[in-house]
Scaffold this active site. Structure first.
Site, mmCIF file in Angstrom:
data_model
loop_
_atom_site.group_PDB
_atom_site.id
_atom_site.type_symbol
_atom_site.label_atom_id
_atom_site.label_comp_id
_atom_site.label_asym_id
_atom_site.label_seq_id
_atom_site.Cartn_x
_atom_site.Cartn_y
_atom_site.Cartn_z
ATOM 1 N N ARG A 50 0.844 -1.188 0.000
ATOM 2 C CA ARG A 50 0.000 0.000 0.000
ATOM 3 C C ARG A 50 0.880 1.239 0.000
ATOM 4 O O ARG A 50 1.956 1.237 0.579
ATOM 5 C CB ARG A 50 -0.852 0.030 1.264
ATOM 6 C CG ARG A 50 -1.716 -1.191 1.428
ATOM 7 C CD ARG A 50 -2.393 -1.140 2.790
ATOM 8 N NE ARG A 50 -3.072 -2.414 3.049
ATOM 9 C CZ ARG A 50 -3.688 -2.710 4.176
ATOM 10 N NH1 ARG A 50 -3.706 -1.824 5.171
ATOM 11 N NH2 ARG A 50 -4.279 -3.871 4.333
ATOM 12 N N ASP A 52 0.263 5.324 1.187
ATOM 13 C CA ASP A 52 -0.708 6.163 1.890
ATOM 14 C C ASP A 52 -1.169 7.337 1.029
ATOM 15 O O ASP A 52 -0.572 7.637 -0.006
ATOM 16 C CB ASP A 52 -0.074 6.714 3.173
ATOM 17 C CG ASP A 52 0.079 5.638 4.237
ATOM 18 O OD1 ASP A 52 -0.684 4.661 4.210
ATOM 19 O OD2 ASP A 52 0.976 5.795 5.095
ATOM 20 N N ARG A 215 8.646 7.385 6.653
ATOM 21 C CA ARG A 215 8.350 8.762 7.073
ATOM 22 C C ARG A 215 8.796 9.010 8.521
ATOM 23 O O ARG A 215 9.225 10.112 8.861
ATOM 24 C CB ARG A 215 6.863 9.049 6.899
ATOM 25 C CG ARG A 215 6.465 9.089 5.408
ATOM 26 C CD ARG A 215 4.959 8.994 5.211
ATOM 27 N NE ARG A 215 4.263 10.052 5.913
ATOM 28 C CZ ARG A 215 2.935 10.075 6.111
ATOM 29 N NH1 ARG A 215 2.178 9.081 5.632
ATOM 30 N NH2 ARG A 215 2.382 11.076 6.747
#
Lengths: 262, 262
Positions: A50, A52, A215
């Site tokens: 995935r 985001d 991140r």
């Protein structure tokens, strides 16, 4: 039924991430709609992982089956006609038997882009760059960024850099449930572009990544790069296995899924 | 009451153009809201001209009055804090008495960016470039583009390149009403970037521009650059003073308001 393997680049700005969600525009959902429009077949393409909301891809790999018999070059051409310009199919080929974009992935590389603060007028990030970088409010040292980044190469428990997940917190507190936050990073370093903008690029290659891990690493390295945290503290932050020991989460817009290896 | 002069860069992608419109998000409206949020004053900033939906600016000039006494550097800083990242104020200064961003403008320069077709896979425009270029479906000759572009330098009636306006059509058909489609172009040429993408950039400087004029010029030059129209036909197209004599309108997303001179 032929299985396909495709490489996608996308601008994540207009999407609620990769994964299909009811009522929201996602990359996976948009690709599924394009395949439906072209072939009449309802398939859910599988991504290597995935991304985001707002995260971009230069080389997302997807796999999907189709009953339709279509030459690969026609499928490439037709998909790019139907998809919006923010999603481009870079290549399409028949997949080897058993290939699955997520399960078969061996290594992934992400890149995170920071526009360093270059003048006292820190807020003037060019508007055409803004969706694709984190404009740093602070001056950053490339050497300190690299000193910090080098500490995470290897196999570690990355709980301190994982989005907090109540189930996982319970699992990690348990002496019997397996801890699933161990990952191996093969490369972790920063480079800086020559030229006036001087983008800082963090490149990280690993066996896999926890949610928000890149991140959270970047947010922590920026603390070190701006001398708010000694780079030598990174091993202690890893050892703490506690999200609150690390720095803040860097914004999604600077993150690119760069490459997936099989 | 001090009058201000500011230079703005903006990504036009998320805006319904410059001019304020009820219920739509525009650049002018967003700037007015930022000024209201900062000062409590309701002012409508004047731009050097309108830009259409999806058209970008590298150097839009705006003027506005404010009662508030704010140092220029604080106003710059505060506006960029309040505005979205897609609009950046590059400079702010007190304006000379009588200055008006539109009425005082002497010359404007636009740039139009085309991603030339570089492979047979014509549809693969990088998604991060897509909002800022026209990806040409056809091969283009820089020499032919420049041959065509050179014909419009000077003072001409540009009716063939103006968006069709029923009032103006009536005016032009009349032997007594003045014809208002005459403009002077000081420069009109194409350059090509070195490197793999090889962007083609059309630069045009003029005393003023009719609605859609740059996009209609580009659409026509591309017909010449792809050998669908002899470049030598441009003078006859100008002389026709008829929109249907010229080529199609190039997409908004490739157009940048580059600079305004006073």
């Amino acid at each position: 039924m032929p299985h396909w393997r495709a490489i996608l680049a996308y601008d994540g700005t207009p999407y609620h991430g990769w994964q299909v969600q009811p009522g929201l525009i996602t990359v996976q959902g948009t690709l599924a709609e394009a395949l439906l429009a072209l072939t009449g077949e309802t398939v859910l393409p599988q991504g290597s992982g995935r991304t985001d909301t707002g995260v971009h891809a230069l080389g997302q790999v997807v796999s999907f089956p189709l009953n339709a018999k279509i030459p690969a070059s026609n499928l490439l051409f037709a998909l790019n006609r139907v998809l919006p310009p923010s999603i481009r199919v870079l290549s399409v080929a028949e997949a080897a038997p058993g290939f699955h974009a997520r399960h078969s992935a061996v290594r992934k590389t992400y890149e995170y882009r920071i526009l360093p603060r270059i003048t006292a007028l820190e807020t003037i990030c060019p508007p055409f760059l803004a969706p694709y970088v984190w404009a740093s409010p602070r001056a950053l040292s490339l050497d300190l960024l690299n000193e910090a980044a080098a500490h995470v190469v290897g196999t570690h428990d990355f709980s301190s850099f994982a989005a907090v997940n109540p189930d996982q917190a319970h699992r990690n507190a348990s002496p019997v449930l397996p801890k699933e936050n161990t990952r191996t990073l093969f490369a972790s370093y920063w480079v800086q572009d020559p030229g006036p903008e001087g983008l800082l690029r963090y490149r990280v290659t690993g066996s896999g990544f926890l949610h928000h891990m890149v991140r959270n690493l970047v947010g922590t390295f920026v603390e070190a790069g701006s001398e708010r945290l000694p780079a030598s503290q990174i091993p202690a932050i890893l050892a703490a296995r506690d999200r609150s020991a690390a720095g803040p989460t860097a914004p999604a817009r600077g993150l690119f899924l760069h490459e997936v290896e099989y």
